[in-house]
Design a protein around this motif. Structure first.
Motif, PDB file in Angstrom:
ATOM      1  N   LYS A   7       0.840  -1.198   0.000  1.00  0.00           N
ATOM      2  CA  LYS A   7       0.000   0.000   0.000  1.00  0.00           C
ATOM      3  C   LYS A   7       0.878   1.252   0.000  1.00  0.00           C
ATOM      4  O   LYS A   7       1.806   1.363   0.802  1.00  0.00           O
ATOM      5  N   ALA A   8       0.563   2.172  -0.914  1.00  0.00           N
ATOM      6  CA  ALA A   8       1.245   3.471  -0.932  1.00  0.00           C
ATOM      7  C   ALA A   8       0.204   4.542  -0.647  1.00  0.00           C
ATOM      8  O   ALA A   8      -0.922   4.481  -1.150  1.00  0.00           O
ATOM      9  N   THR A   9       0.586   5.522   0.174  1.00  0.00           N
ATOM     10  CA  THR A   9      -0.335   6.593   0.548  1.00  0.00           C
ATOM     11  C   THR A   9       0.268   7.939   0.147  1.00  0.00           C
ATOM     12  O   THR A   9       1.456   8.173   0.367  1.00  0.00           O
ATOM     13  N   GLU A  46      -2.310  -1.167  -3.572  1.00  0.00           N
ATOM     14  CA  GLU A  46      -3.331  -0.248  -3.066  1.00  0.00           C
ATOM     15  C   GLU A  46      -2.749   1.152  -2.993  1.00  0.00           C
ATOM     16  O   GLU A  46      -1.651   1.347  -2.465  1.00  0.00           O
ATOM     17  N   LEU A  51      -3.771   5.837   6.095  1.00  0.00           N
ATOM     18  CA  LEU A  51      -2.416   5.444   6.524  1.00  0.00           C
ATOM     19  C   LEU A  51      -2.299   3.998   7.005  1.00  0.00           C
ATOM     20  O   LEU A  51      -1.210   3.407   6.912  1.00  0.00           O
ATOM     21  N   ASN A  99      -1.696   0.368   7.512  1.00  0.00           N
ATOM     22  CA  ASN A  99      -1.014  -0.660   6.697  1.00  0.00           C
ATOM     23  C   ASN A  99      -0.201  -0.110   5.532  1.00  0.00           C
ATOM     24  O   ASN A  99       0.180  -0.868   4.627  1.00  0.00           O
ATOM     25  N   ALA A 100       0.077   1.198   5.521  1.00  0.00           N
ATOM     26  CA  ALA A 100       0.875   1.746   4.405  1.00  0.00           C
ATOM     27  C   ALA A 100       2.323   1.257   4.492  1.00  0.00           C
ATOM     28  O   ALA A 100       2.921   1.233   5.567  1.00  0.00           O
ATOM     29  N   HIS A 101       2.856   0.864   3.342  1.00  0.00           N
ATOM     30  CA  HIS A 101       4.275   0.493   3.251  1.00  0.00           C
ATOM     31  C   HIS A 101       5.105   1.754   2.995  1.00  0.00           C
ATOM     32  O   HIS A 101       6.227   1.887   3.460  1.00  0.00           O
ATOM     33  N   VAL A 160       4.726   6.164   2.442  1.00  0.00           N
ATOM     34  CA  VAL A 160       3.895   7.369   2.519  1.00  0.00           C
ATOM     35  C   VAL A 160       4.661   8.516   1.865  1.00  0.00           C
ATOM     36  O   VAL A 160       5.815   8.775   2.222  1.00  0.00           O
ATOM     37  N   ALA A 170       0.828   4.411  10.892  1.00  0.00           N
ATOM     38  CA  ALA A 170       1.722   3.728   9.942  1.00  0.00           C
ATOM     39  C   ALA A 170       3.165   3.834  10.436  1.00  0.00           C
ATOM     40  O   ALA A 170       4.056   4.301   9.717  1.00  0.00           O
ATOM     41  N   ALA A 173       6.109   2.641   8.200  1.00  0.00           N
ATOM     42  CA  ALA A 173       6.166   3.013   6.779  1.00  0.00           C
ATOM     43  C   ALA A 173       7.468   3.736   6.421  1.00  0.00           C
ATOM     44  O   ALA A 173       8.097   4.369   7.273  1.00  0.00           O
TER      45      ALA A 173
END
Ligand SMILES: NC(=O)C1=CN([C@@H]2O[C@H](COP(=O)(O)OP(=O)(O)OC[C@H]3O[C@@H](n4cnc5c(N)ncnc54)[C@H](O)[C@@H]3O)[C@@H](O)[C@H]2O)C=CC1
Ligand SMILES: O=C([O-])CC(=O)C(=O)O
Length: 329
Positions: free
Chosen positions: A3-5, A29, A68, A70-72, A74, A110, A113
């Motif tokens: 996941k990227a935010t 995601e 945020l 579970n973001a890998h 950010v 996160a 992250a």
């Protein structure tokens, strides 16, 4: 699942950056957060037929938390840009608080992250994020990056215009920070090697240091670099994913980092730059973020002078960020 935010996803940088991240097939995601328009940007991007599922969040209904969790990775391009006549430090008044609040969200939702900070003034916003994470006991220096990629991209482009070669083949290390005199291009280390005249070096150095101003002036009140920054940010994000998700070794990207990230080389590196805690160097990425911070290499007497001008300004910028958090939280 990766996941990227993007925080500030509806802005001039946020939108094209989100588009480029949607095209990155390592991302499954993509969460877009902004105080305005993010559901619309997300709906639009979600129609592109690449793997990433796209979601958009506003501050209501715990939007920041949802974006945020579970973001890998950010990326933060939230905040106001410059207008003609302003310095990046003039943005501190507004952007410091924005970045502090977003960093608090990251610390809470996160904490593991990788954090890529684009918001200016980068020289101060990176220490702000670090101090917030420290307060929440989730600080890992190997995972925090001030994005200075655009300086290196400009250095390649501007140098290649003089050399007459393909800009993709030209690499110039750029060290220091991300504003005016703190941007220090090491043209003596250009690859492939090129013997510039003294006059060419001075002009090129000035153009790389003040490349951002060229765009601010040309946009005439409508903001600063957005499209080139989006490309630079997406390139950096892609390198982080290559190293941390795909496990590719030996990736080197310049970035403004906390020197605690590489204690083994740190003391020597710090001596060369007057004891500063943050500096942009060539950074080698590994599966856990920063693997190794490369030193300055051999610098010319001209570059040594540039470094001497950069250090006091960087010191002030860093202290300003650190004390903003420590006197307010
Ligand atoms: N590191 C670098 O090399 C570069 C950095 N920048 C910096 O990037 C930042 C953004 O620039 P632009 O995209 O052109 O500005 P912009 O004004 O077009 O977009 C900023 C976005 O941030 C959003 N925002 C504001 N407060 C927020 C908050 N609390 N939470 C979430 N989102 C929020 C705004 O709604 C807006 O959509 C500026 O500070 C600019 O100086 C710009 C170019 C290069
Ligand atoms: O010039 C600005 O304010 C935006 C920026 O950081 C850049 O383009 O390098």
């Amino acid at each position: 699942m990766v996941k990227a935010t993007v925080l500030g996803a509806s802005g001039g940088i946020g939108q094209p950056l989100s588009l480029l991240l949607k095209l990155n097939e390592a991302i499954t995601e993509l969460a877009l957060y902004d105080i305005v328009n993010s559901p619309g940007v997300a709906a639009d991007l979600s129609h592109i037929n690449t793997p990433a599922r796209v979601t958009g969040y506003l501050p209501a209904d715990e939007g920041l938390k949802c974006a945020l969790t579970n973001a890998h990775l950010v990326v933060i391009p939230a905040g106001v840009p410059r207008k003609p006549g302003m310095t990046r430090d003039d943005l501190f008044k507004i952007n410091a608080g924005i970045v502090r609040d977003l960093a608090t969200g990251i610390a809470q939702h996160a904490p593991n992250a990788y954090i890529l900070i684009i918001s200016n003034p980068v020289n101060s916003t990176v220490p702000i994020v670090v101090e917030v994470l420290k307060k929440h006991c989730v600080f890992d220096p190997k995972k925090i990056f001030g994005v200075t990629t655009l300086d290196v991209v400009r250095a390649s482009t501007f140098s290649s215009e003089i050399i007459g070669s393909d800009p993709r083949d030209v690499r110039v290390p750029v060290v220091g920070g991300h504003s005016g005199v703190t941007i220090v291009p090491l043209l003596s280390q250009i690859s492939p090697q090129k013997g510039f005249s003294e006059e060419q070096i001075e002009k090129l150095t000035h153009r790389i240091q003040y490349g951002g101003d060229e765009v601010v002036k040309a946009k005439d009140g409508a903001g600063s670099a957005t499209l080139s920054m989006a490309q630079a940010g997406a390139r950096f994000a892609s390198s982080i994913l290559d190293a941390t998700v795909k496990g590719k070794p030996g990736i080197i990207e310049p970035s403004y980092v906390c020197l605690d990230a590489d204690k083994e080389h740190c003391s020597q590196l710090k001596d060369a730059i007057g004891g500063l805690e943050y500096f942009s160097y060539n950074v080698e990425l590994g599966p856990d973020g920063i693997h190794k911070i490369h030193g300055l290499g051999e610098v010319s007497p001209y570059e040594r002078k540039l470094l001497e001008s950069a250090i006091p300004e960087l010191k002030q910028n860093i202290e300003k960020g650190v004390s903003f958090i420590n006197s307010k939280l």
